[in-house]
Motif scaffolding. Sequence first.
Motif, PDB file in Angstrom:
ATOM      1  N   ALA A 114       0.830  -1.211   0.000  1.00 48.32           N
ATOM      2  CA  ALA A 114       0.000   0.000   0.000  1.00 48.32           C
ATOM      3  C   ALA A 114       0.860   1.255   0.000  1.00 48.32           C
ATOM      4  O   ALA A 114       1.937   1.288   0.585  1.00 48.32           O
ATOM      5  N   ARG A 115       0.396   2.271  -0.705  1.00 48.18           N
ATOM      6  CA  ARG A 115       1.089   3.564  -0.750  1.00 48.18           C
ATOM      7  C   ARG A 115       0.053   4.693  -0.769  1.00 48.18           C
ATOM      8  O   ARG A 115      -1.143   4.436  -0.953  1.00 48.18           O
ATOM      9  N   PRO A 116       0.512   5.940  -0.608  1.00 51.60           N
ATOM     10  CA  PRO A 116      -0.454   7.039  -0.584  1.00 51.60           C
ATOM     11  C   PRO A 116      -1.231   7.116  -1.899  1.00 51.60           C
ATOM     12  O   PRO A 116      -0.655   7.028  -2.979  1.00 51.60           O
ATOM     13  N   TRP A 141      -6.389   8.600   1.444  1.00 48.98           N
ATOM     14  CA  TRP A 141      -6.368   7.129   1.378  1.00 48.98           C
ATOM     15  C   TRP A 141      -4.962   6.552   1.195  1.00 48.98           C
ATOM     16  O   TRP A 141      -4.107   7.190   0.587  1.00 48.98           O
ATOM     17  N   HIS A 142      -4.799   5.309   1.655  1.00 45.56           N
ATOM     18  CA  HIS A 142      -3.651   4.471   1.299  1.00 45.56           C
ATOM     19  C   HIS A 142      -4.203   3.211   0.635  1.00 45.56           C
ATOM     20  O   HIS A 142      -5.264   2.736   1.024  1.00 45.56           O
ATOM     21  N   GLY A 143      -3.468   2.671  -0.318  1.00 45.29           N
ATOM     22  CA  GLY A 143      -3.959   1.444  -0.927  1.00 45.29           C
ATOM     23  C   GLY A 143      -3.097   0.974  -2.076  1.00 45.29           C
ATOM     24  O   GLY A 143      -1.971   1.444  -2.276  1.00 45.29           O
ATOM     25  N   ALA A 202      -8.270  -0.008  -0.872  1.00 45.62           N
ATOM     26  CA  ALA A 202      -7.791   0.837   0.222  1.00 45.62           C
ATOM     27  C   ALA A 202      -7.602   0.008   1.478  1.00 45.62           C
ATOM     28  O   ALA A 202      -8.473  -0.782   1.853  1.00 45.62           O
ATOM     29  N   THR A 203      -6.442   0.227   2.112  1.00 48.61           N
ATOM     30  CA  THR A 203      -6.180  -0.412   3.404  1.00 48.61           C
ATOM     31  C   THR A 203      -5.947   0.633   4.487  1.00 48.61           C
ATOM     32  O   THR A 203      -5.815   0.286   5.654  1.00 48.61           O
ATOM     33  N   GLY A 204      -5.878   1.912   4.097  1.00 52.30           N
ATOM     34  CA  GLY A 204      -5.612   2.960   5.077  1.00 52.30           C
ATOM     35  C   GLY A 204      -6.486   4.179   4.878  1.00 52.30           C
ATOM     36  O   GLY A 204      -6.830   4.533   3.740  1.00 52.30           O
TER      37      GLY A 204
END
Length: 380
Positions: A114-116, A141-143, A202-204
């Motif tokens: 995951a990244r920004p 979001w992060h993903g 998305a994970t963040g």
Amino acid sequence: MCDPAAILSRMSAQPLCPDLGEPGELLALVPLHGLSRRETPFGTIVGGPGLDARRFTNLSTLSPDRMITPTAEVFLRTAAPQAATARQHDWIVALTASDGRTSRLSVGNLIRRARPMAAHLIECAGNNDPDNFGLMSVVDWHGVPLTEIVDELAGPDTTANTSAAVLVTGIDHDAQTSWRSIPGASWVLPRDAIRQRGAFLATGMNGAPLPLDHGGPVRLVVPGWYGCSWIKWVDAIRMVGPDEPSTSQMREFAARTHQRGVPDLARAYEPPEIDLAAAPIRVEKRRVAGRLEYRIVGIVWGGTRPAARLGIRFRAGDPPRVFPICPAPSTHHTWSLWEYRWRPPSTGVYDIVLTCPDPGVRTRRLDLSFYARRVIIDEI
Ligand SMILES: Nc1nc2c(c(=O)[nH]1)N[C@H]1C(S)=C(S)[C@@H](COP(=O)(O)O)O[C@H]1N2
Ligand SMILES: [Mo]
């Protein structure tokens, strides 16, 4: 490469910001719900368990230094089902290729990759409460881009490739009967839409792991599409062909995403895009140099490029007054603030409606005065 001609033409298309003068003294906020006595509760989950849970975002508090919605205030359309709560650890996304071969994608793997993914606005297609329109938020979001997962599963996206679309499925309240929602959450996305929209898993959310109620540990984000397609608690991704039927979630949201009828096939389903829209979020009654003035603060969002100006009218049939959005929005992926200073000609009831003065911009909801807000002016 930087094309000076393109930049110059954009600059000249940009209206100059007028000097709005003294802000004056804030006397009061004018309620935006007209004569209705209902007050939307903010910052708390209301409506019932699971599918019926709602939390509304208070749009009236937006300001230039507060344009990302804090996680505790992000709107909620459904709380986590028991099945998702129980499975939070060792979450697996089941992948199915077009030949039926299956594989497993662990959330640990996704989180490592995951990244920004920048800030994007999420709006529920059923955001129709004139008290507030608070089923809308902006999240950082992060993903992981969905194209990465799909290309690994199906090979590159070429016209010869028969894997035309992707079915993304999330855990849902299958056992719950709700009078408002049909259970079952999945959406079919054409591969070119995934690429063009920059859809991601998305994970963040706002710098922290994605909260359970917002689909944690993994949800789909489709920038520019209504929230109904942003499947939460994703547990399966399957390549599908051109004859894949519309899912129950797609059928449930057909009217609210402006489909013509209820399309049987996913490929007949118009992309659930958020058109350019604008709405007041706050009306401030001010005294400026000894005179009363109403300062209308609002947001503009959606569409395919940032808008530079809007029209505003206060009574049906009045011609809209065109005004520039200042400063000019730099992105259409989130919302931007605008301001209009108003001296009503008389006391009374007004419906504030925004329009788009630029031809060729699709504004299906503005055309319906969907986001009109009613104010009662008792003093001028
Ligand atoms: N699994 C699942 N995903 C879902 C839904 C749902 O009911 N179940 N609701 C959708 C709808 S209608 C919206 S508007 C958004 C809301 O996301 P939020 O609750 O994080 O604000 O999630 C979407 N994803
Ligand atoms: Mo929604």
